[in-house]
Design a protein around this motif. Sequence first.
Motif, PDB file in Angstrom:
ATOM      1  N   ASN A 166       0.848  -1.188   0.000  1.00 32.75           N
ATOM      2  CA  ASN A 166       0.000   0.000   0.000  1.00 32.75           C
ATOM      3  C   ASN A 166       0.882   1.235   0.000  1.00 32.75           C
ATOM      4  O   ASN A 166       1.994   1.215   0.532  1.00 32.75           O
ATOM      5  CB  ASN A 166      -0.909   0.037   1.234  1.00 32.75           C
ATOM      6  CG  ASN A 166      -1.940  -1.077   1.218  1.00 32.75           C
ATOM      7  OD1 ASN A 166      -2.574  -1.341   0.202  1.00 32.75           O
ATOM      8  ND2 ASN A 166      -2.102  -1.747   2.348  1.00 32.75           N
ATOM      9  N   GLN A 178      -4.262   1.455  12.591  1.00 35.48           N
ATOM     10  CA  GLN A 178      -5.173   0.341  12.856  1.00 35.48           C
ATOM     11  C   GLN A 178      -6.071   0.518  14.078  1.00 35.48           C
ATOM     12  O   GLN A 178      -7.209   0.010  14.074  1.00 35.48           O
ATOM     13  CB  GLN A 178      -4.375  -0.952  12.961  1.00 35.48           C
ATOM     14  CG  GLN A 178      -3.795  -1.400  11.631  1.00 35.48           C
ATOM     15  CD  GLN A 178      -3.086  -2.733  11.713  1.00 35.48           C
ATOM     16  OE1 GLN A 178      -2.744  -3.216  12.785  1.00 35.48           O
ATOM     17  NE2 GLN A 178      -2.844  -3.341  10.561  1.00 35.48           N
ATOM     18  N   GLN A 186      -9.426  -2.195   3.792  1.00 34.48           N
ATOM     19  CA  GLN A 186     -10.445  -2.856   2.984  1.00 34.48           C
ATOM     20  C   GLN A 186     -11.395  -3.662   3.863  1.00 34.48           C
ATOM     21  O   GLN A 186     -12.610  -3.700   3.598  1.00 34.48           O
ATOM     22  CB  GLN A 186      -9.782  -3.772   1.950  1.00 34.48           C
ATOM     23  CG  GLN A 186      -9.037  -3.035   0.837  1.00 34.48           C
ATOM     24  CD  GLN A 186      -7.705  -2.438   1.294  1.00 34.48           C
ATOM     25  OE1 GLN A 186      -7.135  -2.881   2.298  1.00 34.48           O
ATOM     26  NE2 GLN A 186      -7.217  -1.462   0.556  1.00 34.48           N
ATOM     27  N   ASP A 187     -10.871  -4.300   4.903  1.00 39.82           N
ATOM     28  CA  ASP A 187     -11.737  -5.030   5.837  1.00 39.82           C
ATOM     29  C   ASP A 187     -12.763  -4.101   6.463  1.00 39.82           C
ATOM     30  O   ASP A 187     -13.946  -4.434   6.569  1.00 39.82           O
ATOM     31  CB  ASP A 187     -10.897  -5.668   6.954  1.00 39.82           C
ATOM     32  CG  ASP A 187      -9.986  -6.774   6.462  1.00 39.82           C
ATOM     33  OD1 ASP A 187     -10.251  -7.342   5.385  1.00 39.82           O
ATOM     34  OD2 ASP A 187      -8.994  -7.065   7.157  1.00 39.82           O
ATOM     35  N   LYS A 194      -8.626  -6.093   9.990  1.00 39.62           N
ATOM     36  CA  LYS A 194      -7.188  -5.869  10.068  1.00 39.62           C
ATOM     37  C   LYS A 194      -6.698  -4.800   9.102  1.00 39.62           C
ATOM     38  O   LYS A 194      -5.730  -4.121   9.371  1.00 39.62           O
ATOM     39  CB  LYS A 194      -6.464  -7.199   9.781  1.00 39.62           C
ATOM     40  CG  LYS A 194      -4.959  -7.172   9.950  1.00 39.62           C
ATOM     41  CD  LYS A 194      -4.563  -6.946  11.396  1.00 39.62           C
ATOM     42  CE  LYS A 194      -3.047  -7.020  11.558  1.00 39.62           C
ATOM     43  NZ  LYS A 194      -2.626  -6.671  12.933  1.00 39.62           N
ATOM     44  N   THR A 195      -7.393  -4.653   7.963  1.00 37.08           N
ATOM     45  CA  THR A 195      -6.962  -3.717   6.936  1.00 37.08           C
ATOM     46  C   THR A 195      -8.044  -2.678   6.668  1.00 37.08           C
ATOM     47  O   THR A 195      -9.191  -2.814   7.107  1.00 37.08           O
ATOM     48  CB  THR A 195      -6.653  -4.451   5.625  1.00 37.08           C
ATOM     49  OG1 THR A 195      -7.884  -4.969   5.069  1.00 37.08           O
ATOM     50  CG2 THR A 195      -5.675  -5.605   5.858  1.00 37.08           C
ATOM     51  N   VAL A 238      -1.714   2.774   7.621  1.00 39.67           N
ATOM     52  CA  VAL A 238      -3.034   2.662   8.248  1.00 39.67           C
ATOM     53  C   VAL A 238      -2.877   2.760   9.756  1.00 39.67           C
ATOM     54  O   VAL A 238      -2.041   2.076  10.347  1.00 39.67           O
ATOM     55  CB  VAL A 238      -3.715   1.323   7.893  1.00 39.67           C
ATOM     56  CG1 VAL A 238      -5.089   1.245   8.551  1.00 39.67           C
ATOM     57  CG2 VAL A 238      -3.837   1.164   6.392  1.00 39.67           C
ATOM     58  N   THR A 288      -1.195 -10.806  10.146  1.00 39.84           N
ATOM     59  CA  THR A 288      -2.433 -11.074   9.430  1.00 39.84           C
ATOM     60  C   THR A 288      -3.350 -11.866  10.358  1.00 39.84           C
ATOM     61  O   THR A 288      -2.863 -12.495  11.306  1.00 39.84           O
ATOM     62  CB  THR A 288      -2.135 -11.854   8.127  1.00 39.84           C
ATOM     63  OG1 THR A 288      -3.289 -11.879   7.296  1.00 39.84           O
ATOM     64  CG2 THR A 288      -1.679 -13.275   8.429  1.00 39.84           C
TER      65      THR A 288
END
Length: 448
Positions: free
Chosen positions: A36, A42, A128-129, A125-126, A40, A108
């Motif tokens: 990426n 998190q 996109q999640d 976690k991401t 991020v 992950t």
Amino acid sequence: MKERPRVVILGGGIGGIKAAQQLANQPVDVLIIDHNNYQVFQPLLYQVATSMLSTDEVVYPIRGFFKKANNVDFLLAEVRGIQPEAKIVKTSHGDVPYDYLIIALGSTPNFFGNKEVERNAFPLKTLQDAIRIRSHLLSVFEEASAEPDPEKRKALLTFVFVGAGPIGVEGAGGVSELVYDVLQKEFHHIDFDEVSIHLIGADPCVLSMMSEKLRIETLKVLQKKRIDVQCSMLVTGYDGETLSYRPMKAPKDAPCSTIKAKTVVWSAGVRPVDCLSSFACEKDRGKRLLIDDTIRVPGMQDIFAIGDCSSYTPPGEQRPLPTLAPVALAEGELAAKNILHDVRGEEMEHLHYKSKGVMAIIGNSEAVMEAGPLRGRGFLAWSAWLWIHLLTKAGFHANISVTFKWIFNYFSGTRLGRLITRPELQGLPESIKNTPEVKDVGAEKQAS
């Protein structure tokens, strides 16, 4: 003239970026590799998933950190492996040589070998999640408002978080507030007594890293938010329709309890990323890379590992340092310092990490925190959580926006980020891929 040493950093998370910042404008060349082009933050992903924040408020462009550091560069690529004997990193853009390597690839979700759960549950976690969960949460309410079958409607309005650590607690609390403080006012044809939110954990209690008093307080707040909490439970399966689980100490052939649910969010553990599985070095039981107190991988003088993918147990301790942001920051800083020490022929420094405490937010004005003898809960802990996370995350403009939204939500309870985006097929649970809406999206993509 001798070339400057090249430091390659794998991963643009907070640990990797901290290491690069320490090496900025120093007599080394730095290359950050990440799949990426952004970092991020998190700890705030659950707020994207529950519609409080937008995506641009929890990320920061990696190149933006190094506008004034000409010795730091970035490569957008997938890391596929490491060959320490050749001092090469294998990437989707070819081989990248290094003189020093900092492995900061993070982690992950760990489904502990349960492929059925992995196919059908949502990880968090991401970025996109978080987007997928947000769209799904809002979509099931739209579907439930038009569903005449009471059993199907009940399953649509049932939400399960697996994992009773900070992510599970914060996620369940966030969903409860989204449901009862926002959506209940807008969906006039849904009986919200049909909504049920569950938090299921394998640990004997919620937030096991905290003192008993704060764990009890957390449980009370969760129950007040109408969240059903069950601890010491092992999830045995989830096929997209039914979640099955049993007590941790029950025999394997013991009958399982079940919950009919269209939404299961998995936050029950992490493991190192797949590309490290073939990296030949000492690892702990969780497959994390063992490091010494100089942050180096033993037997590899030029390779350092930091953050979630590494494991260091201080002398006299029984457990390795936790996978928390302050640990990654401390390890990233020391790895960079020790590389510079090695370049100059100086003695290495050693890690002496002192815990800065733990905290978790449960909802609006509700949080718990613990730092040594200092313990707090309620509004004070909630305020501390907000400010500490603002100071930690990057991006001045985003921080202003985040602060505004937090204040706005505190007084009005409004969630401004309630957007349903068209889901990507890749990464979606099987149970969601099979819905007509998603099939139509997939067909449209193939046609184009």
